[in-house]
Design a protein around this motif. Sequence first.
Motif, mmCIF file in Angstrom:
data_model
loop_
_atom_site.group_PDB
_atom_site.id
_atom_site.type_symbol
_atom_site.label_atom_id
_atom_site.label_comp_id
_atom_site.label_asym_id
_atom_site.label_seq_id
_atom_site.Cartn_x
_atom_site.Cartn_y
_atom_site.Cartn_z
ATOM 1 N N UNK A 116 0.816 -1.215 0.000
ATOM 2 C CA UNK A 116 0.000 0.000 0.000
ATOM 3 C C UNK A 116 0.853 1.270 0.000
ATOM 4 N N UNK A 117 2.126 1.118 -0.360
ATOM 5 C CA UNK A 117 3.028 2.274 -0.246
ATOM 6 C C UNK A 117 2.891 3.276 -1.384
ATOM 7 N N UNK A 118 2.289 2.889 -2.507
ATOM 8 C CA UNK A 118 2.080 3.827 -3.611
ATOM 9 C C UNK A 118 0.600 3.844 -3.991
ATOM 10 N N UNK A 119 0.188 4.934 -4.624
ATOM 11 C CA UNK A 119 -1.225 5.064 -4.997
ATOM 12 C C UNK A 119 -1.644 3.962 -5.962
ATOM 13 N N UNK A 120 -0.769 3.615 -6.892
ATOM 14 C CA UNK A 120 -1.123 2.574 -7.865
ATOM 15 C C UNK A 120 -1.225 1.211 -7.201
ATOM 16 N N UNK A 121 -0.315 0.946 -6.248
ATOM 17 C CA UNK A 121 -0.354 -0.341 -5.546
ATOM 18 C C UNK A 121 -1.577 -0.433 -4.631
ATOM 19 N N UNK A 122 -2.020 0.708 -4.113
ATOM 20 C CA UNK A 122 -3.165 0.733 -3.208
ATOM 21 C C UNK A 122 -4.488 0.500 -3.928
ATOM 22 N N UNK A 123 -4.533 0.831 -5.189
ATOM 23 C CA UNK A 123 -5.799 0.909 -5.910
ATOM 24 C C UNK A 123 -6.646 -0.361 -5.777
ATOM 25 N N UNK A 124 -6.085 -1.503 -6.152
ATOM 26 C CA UNK A 124 -6.879 -2.735 -6.153
ATOM 27 C C UNK A 124 -7.209 -3.238 -4.751
ATOM 28 N N UNK A 125 -6.236 -3.348 -3.809
ATOM 29 C CA UNK A 125 -6.593 -3.821 -2.464
ATOM 30 C C UNK A 125 -7.588 -2.916 -1.748
ATOM 31 N N UNK A 126 -7.389 -1.599 -1.868
ATOM 32 C CA UNK A 126 -8.306 -0.670 -1.203
ATOM 33 C C UNK A 126 -9.693 -0.735 -1.841
ATOM 34 N N UNK A 127 -9.745 -0.746 -3.180
ATOM 35 C CA UNK A 127 -11.032 -0.852 -3.862
ATOM 36 C C UNK A 127 -11.750 -2.138 -3.533
ATOM 37 N N UNK A 128 -10.993 -3.254 -3.529
ATOM 38 C CA UNK A 128 -11.594 -4.553 -3.203
ATOM 39 C C UNK A 128 -12.084 -4.592 -1.761
ATOM 40 N N UNK A 129 -11.288 -4.006 -0.848
ATOM 41 C CA UNK A 129 -11.682 -3.988 0.563
ATOM 42 C C UNK A 129 -12.956 -3.166 0.758
ATOM 43 N N UNK A 130 -13.036 -2.020 0.094
ATOM 44 C CA UNK A 130 -14.243 -1.188 0.212
ATOM 45 C C UNK A 130 -15.464 -1.919 -0.346
ATOM 46 N N UNK A 131 -15.297 -2.560 -1.511
ATOM 47 C CA UNK A 131 -16.398 -3.342 -2.057
ATOM 48 C C UNK A 131 -16.791 -4.477 -1.131
ATOM 49 N N UNK A 132 -15.769 -5.112 -0.526
ATOM 50 C CA UNK A 132 -16.014 -6.223 0.383
ATOM 51 C C UNK A 132 -16.547 -5.813 1.734
ATOM 52 N N UNK A 133 -16.567 -4.514 2.021
ATOM 53 C CA UNK A 133 -17.190 -4.030 3.259
ATOM 54 C C UNK A 133 -18.588 -3.467 2.999
ATOM 55 N N UNK A 134 -18.718 -2.716 1.915
ATOM 56 C CA UNK A 134 -19.986 -2.022 1.642
ATOM 57 C C UNK A 134 -21.091 -2.990 1.247
ATOM 58 N N UNK A 135 -20.798 -3.909 0.325
ATOM 59 C CA UNK A 135 -21.845 -4.832 -0.155
ATOM 60 C C UNK A 135 -22.371 -5.721 0.974
ATOM 61 N N UNK A 136 -21.517 -6.359 1.798
ATOM 62 C CA UNK A 136 -22.038 -7.159 2.908
ATOM 63 C C UNK A 136 -22.874 -6.343 3.896
ATOM 64 N N UNK A 137 -22.415 -5.122 4.203
ATOM 65 C CA UNK A 137 -23.170 -4.277 5.131
ATOM 66 C C UNK A 137 -24.552 -3.936 4.564
ATOM 67 N N UNK A 138 -24.606 -3.654 3.271
ATOM 68 C CA UNK A 138 -25.882 -3.329 2.627
ATOM 69 C C UNK A 138 -26.829 -4.533 2.619
ATOM 70 N N UNK A 139 -26.284 -5.719 2.355
ATOM 71 C CA UNK A 139 -27.125 -6.919 2.349
ATOM 72 C C UNK A 139 -27.697 -7.188 3.733
ATOM 73 N N UNK A 140 -26.843 -7.090 4.763
ATOM 74 C CA UNK A 140 -27.344 -7.285 6.134
ATOM 75 C C UNK A 140 -28.387 -6.232 6.470
ATOM 76 N N UNK A 141 -28.094 -4.972 6.127
ATOM 77 C CA UNK A 141 -29.024 -3.882 6.440
ATOM 78 C C UNK A 141 -30.355 -4.068 5.724
ATOM 79 N N UNK A 142 -30.328 -4.532 4.478
ATOM 80 C CA UNK A 142 -31.565 -4.735 3.721
ATOM 81 C C UNK A 142 -32.437 -5.799 4.364
ATOM 82 N N UNK A 143 -31.825 -6.845 4.912
ATOM 83 C CA UNK A 143 -32.573 -7.934 5.543
ATOM 84 C C UNK A 143 -33.086 -7.528 6.919
ATOM 85 N N UNK A 144 -32.364 -6.638 7.595
ATOM 86 C CA UNK A 144 -32.702 -6.271 8.979
ATOM 87 C C UNK A 144 -33.276 -4.864 9.114
ATOM 88 N N UNK A 145 -33.579 -4.196 7.994
ATOM 89 C CA UNK A 145 -34.066 -2.819 8.061
ATOM 90 C C UNK A 145 -35.350 -2.740 8.883
#
Length: 407
Positions: free
Chosen positions: A104-133
């Motif tokens: 994660x030391x350069x912007x280009x190296x950060x791009x995929x892990x950070x993007x994947x991590x954000x996708x892997x946090x947001x989508x699960x949270x939304x699915x749980x929230x949709x079921x438990x709203x």
Amino acid sequence: MKDSKNPIRFIHSLQAVAEPFLAFLRWEASSGVILLGCAILALIVANSPLAGTYEHILHLPIAIGAGEYTVTMGLLHWINDGLMAVFFFVIGLEIKREFLYGELRTASAMLLPVGAALGGMIVPALLYAAINVGLPTFGGWGIPMATDIAFALGIMTIAARQAPLGLVVFLTALAIVDDLGAIVVIALFYNSDLVFSALLVGLLAIAAAFLFGRLRVRFVPLYIVLGLIAWYAFLQAGIHPTIAGVLLGLSIPAAAKPEASLLHKLEHALEPWSAYGIMPIFALANAGVAISFATFDASSPIFLGILAGLCLGKPLGIFGATFLLCRAFKLPLPGSATKSQLAATGMLGGIGFTMSIFIASLAFTESAQLDLAKISILCASVLSGILGTAFFKLQSLGKTEAAPAKN
């Protein structure tokens, strides 16, 4: 780069940068096996005649401190609030190391892990929230956001030996960013009413640690004292005290050469204790749930939300974000992996044991809801591990069948 003109010096430089990551990978991967054993043992004990003794020991009151600064909590709370602060301190060191020397030391190296991590946090949270709203269980939306590094790497190194090293590095970086995201979620959304005077004391202690880190002060007892002040102040302020551990880890000074930094030395010294001691103890204390038809409800929104979040949301978020970023910026998949290997990696990202259970203990105060959440996390993590392993095995079988037969 000067060192590139001298092959020997350049190789030594690469080894110096890679060594902390390789050591971290060995510790985390092998500790996953111990973690699994402790979780199974806790489940066995909690469903045996020793269950009463197990619960009694976990709730034994323990007093630490002196005078008005004495803190009295049950053993389980000391593990979750005290011992886990050291675990979070190590996470803080790992995060800083990755941003300074790692993937994660350069912007280009950060791009995929950070993007994947954000996708892997947001989508699960939304699915749980949709079921438990609209339900009282909505507060558990943060549970399926986290990936357990030890379990995920352990399974990948055992079941996916043919996986490209770049994919292993990608999963490691993703999980570290994932931990950072979980820490932010805990700090912002899973704290009680704030006591601002105590919070100010804690922040001043952390600010002092960052100042000394900036000045390259290497006197470890100083950081320990400031960390203890911040831990106690955050506990009194209503902020989960483990946050003090993360912030203290980020304050530890680094150096241009990784092997010469206090950051490297502390991580190298503490990571085995965290991987082989703290995490197994956490599993022993938290995975012990009495399983019965009264406890388990497959139709519960808690179970459905966690299962959907970890088993479906994680792979969708990780694979989808990575694939879209690679398309948008014309990048190869991590480690030049196949789409199937990336999908399998996303499935392993659904193993959310340690951090998920930790967040569940903050989200649910009722024992029945917490027990169901723990069972749901265990079921979803096991299923994610099986699916990820199966996909990697199918990929290997496909390559074997496609290989030309030798005469």
